[in-house]
Scaffold this motif. Structure first.
Motif, PDB file in Angstrom:
ATOM      1  N   PHE A  90       0.868  -1.170   0.000  1.00 33.30           N
ATOM      2  CA  PHE A  90       0.000   0.000   0.000  1.00 33.30           C
ATOM      3  C   PHE A  90       0.904   1.219   0.000  1.00 33.30           C
ATOM      4  CE2 PHE A  90      -2.526  -3.313   1.981  1.00 33.30           C
ATOM      5  CZ  PHE A  90      -3.689  -3.240   1.236  1.00 33.30           C
ATOM      6  N   VAL A  91       0.682   2.107  -0.947  1.00 27.13           N
ATOM      7  CA  VAL A  91       1.555   3.270  -1.069  1.00 27.13           C
ATOM      8  C   VAL A  91       0.715   4.499  -1.412  1.00 27.13           C
ATOM      9  CG1 VAL A  91       2.106   2.772  -3.482  1.00 27.13           C
ATOM     10  CG2 VAL A  91       3.655   4.168  -2.149  1.00 27.13           C
ATOM     11  N   GLY A  92       1.013   5.580  -0.721  1.00 25.92           N
ATOM     12  CA  GLY A  92       0.389   6.866  -1.003  1.00 25.92           C
ATOM     13  C   GLY A  92       1.486   7.869  -1.296  1.00 25.92           C
ATOM     14  N   PHE A  93       1.257   8.701  -2.282  1.00 23.62           N
ATOM     15  CA  PHE A  93       2.256   9.708  -2.624  1.00 23.62           C
ATOM     16  C   PHE A  93       1.564  10.872  -3.326  1.00 23.62           C
ATOM     17  CE2 PHE A  93       2.010   6.795  -6.159  1.00 23.62           C
ATOM     18  CZ  PHE A  93       2.063   7.598  -7.289  1.00 23.62           C
ATOM     19  N   THR A  94       2.271  11.962  -3.414  1.00 22.79           N
ATOM     20  CA  THR A  94       1.755  13.125  -4.119  1.00 22.79           C
ATOM     21  C   THR A  94       2.735  13.545  -5.204  1.00 22.79           C
ATOM     22  OG1 THR A  94       2.770  14.708  -2.600  1.00 22.79           O
ATOM     23  CG2 THR A  94       0.524  14.007  -2.106  1.00 22.79           C
ATOM     24  N   THR A  95       2.178  14.125  -6.232  1.00 24.41           N
ATOM     25  CA  THR A  95       2.977  14.796  -7.246  1.00 24.41           C
ATOM     26  C   THR A  95       2.724  16.285  -7.049  1.00 24.41           C
ATOM     27  OG1 THR A  95       1.215  14.724  -8.898  1.00 24.41           O
ATOM     28  CG2 THR A  95       2.736  12.838  -8.823  1.00 24.41           C
ATOM     29  N   LYS A  96       3.098  17.081  -7.999  1.00 23.71           N
ATOM     30  CA  LYS A  96       2.894  18.526  -7.874  1.00 23.71           C
ATOM     31  C   LYS A  96       1.417  18.873  -7.658  1.00 23.71           C
ATOM     32  CE  LYS A  96       3.509  22.818 -10.374  1.00 23.71           C
ATOM     33  NZ  LYS A  96       3.783  23.428 -11.664  1.00 23.71           N
ATOM     34  N   ASP A  97       0.526  18.145  -8.356  1.00 30.88           N
ATOM     35  CA  ASP A  97      -0.888  18.521  -8.328  1.00 30.88           C
ATOM     36  C   ASP A  97      -1.851  17.458  -7.792  1.00 30.88           C
ATOM     37  OD1 ASP A  97      -0.403  21.042  -9.619  1.00 30.88           O
ATOM     38  OD2 ASP A  97      -0.158  19.957 -11.503  1.00 30.88           O
ATOM     39  N   VAL A  98      -1.401  16.209  -7.634  1.00 26.75           N
ATOM     40  CA  VAL A  98      -2.338  15.119  -7.366  1.00 26.75           C
ATOM     41  C   VAL A  98      -1.821  14.219  -6.258  1.00 26.75           C
ATOM     42  CG1 VAL A  98      -3.554  13.157  -8.412  1.00 26.75           C
ATOM     43  CG2 VAL A  98      -2.974  15.134  -9.816  1.00 26.75           C
ATOM     44  N   ARG A  99      -2.765  13.702  -5.460  1.00 32.53           N
ATOM     45  CA  ARG A  99      -2.448  12.670  -4.468  1.00 32.53           C
ATOM     46  C   ARG A  99      -2.911  11.327  -5.008  1.00 32.53           C
ATOM     47  NH1 ARG A  99      -3.499  11.853   1.847  1.00 32.53           N
ATOM     48  NH2 ARG A  99      -3.433   9.583   1.781  1.00 32.53           N
ATOM     49  N   TYR A 100      -2.101  10.285  -4.770  1.00 32.82           N
ATOM     50  CA  TYR A 100      -2.439   8.934  -5.187  1.00 32.82           C
ATOM     51  C   TYR A 100      -2.338   7.991  -3.995  1.00 32.82           C
ATOM     52  CZ  TYR A 100      -1.680  10.636  -9.938  1.00 32.82           C
ATOM     53  OH  TYR A 100      -1.752  11.333 -11.111  1.00 32.82           O
ATOM     54  N   ASP A 101      -3.221   7.007  -3.953  1.00 36.65           N
ATOM     55  CA  ASP A 101      -3.198   5.931  -2.963  1.00 36.65           C
ATOM     56  C   ASP A 101      -3.464   4.632  -3.712  1.00 36.65           C
ATOM     57  OD1 ASP A 101      -3.168   7.364  -0.214  1.00 36.65           O
ATOM     58  OD2 ASP A 101      -4.710   8.419  -1.364  1.00 36.65           O
TER      59      ASP A 101
END
Length: 99
Positions: free
Chosen positions: A18-29
């Motif tokens: 399970f991994v959550g991360f963000t880029t410049k504009d978006v969060r992902y899980d």
């Protein structure tokens, strides 16, 4: 009454990441299930939307596929996901599913 022909019914103890991360504009899980089923392709589930797909290294390079599966609007977001998946999805040889 037998309404269905069972194709498979397997149990596995497999790694799940399970991994959550963000880029410049978006969060992902994401949840990534590293299984021996499905020709060795990991099952990738977006925990925010419930969308899922099987991904192998070739699929990751197809940015249109990533945009379609995860309903991503921008090419940059697809490139960001491809970069993440390139590190998260191991390059594995094609496996025979039904030996």
């Amino acid at each position: 009454m037998n309404l269905f022909d069972k194709l498979y019914d397997n149990n596995e103890n497999v790694p799940v990441r399970f991994v959550g991360f963000t880029t410049k504009d978006v969060r992902y899980d994401f949840g990534i299930v590293y299984t021996n089923m499905f020709f060795g392709k990991p099952l990738v589930i977006c925990m925010q939307t419930g969308r899922s797909t099987l991904l192998d290294p070739k699929d990751i390079t197809d940015l249109n596929h990533l945009q379609h599966v995860f309903r991503i609007d921008s090419q940059q977001e697809a490139e960001d996901l491809a970069e993440f998946f390139t590190e998260a999805i191991p390059a594995s040889p094609f496996q025979e599913q039904y030996e």
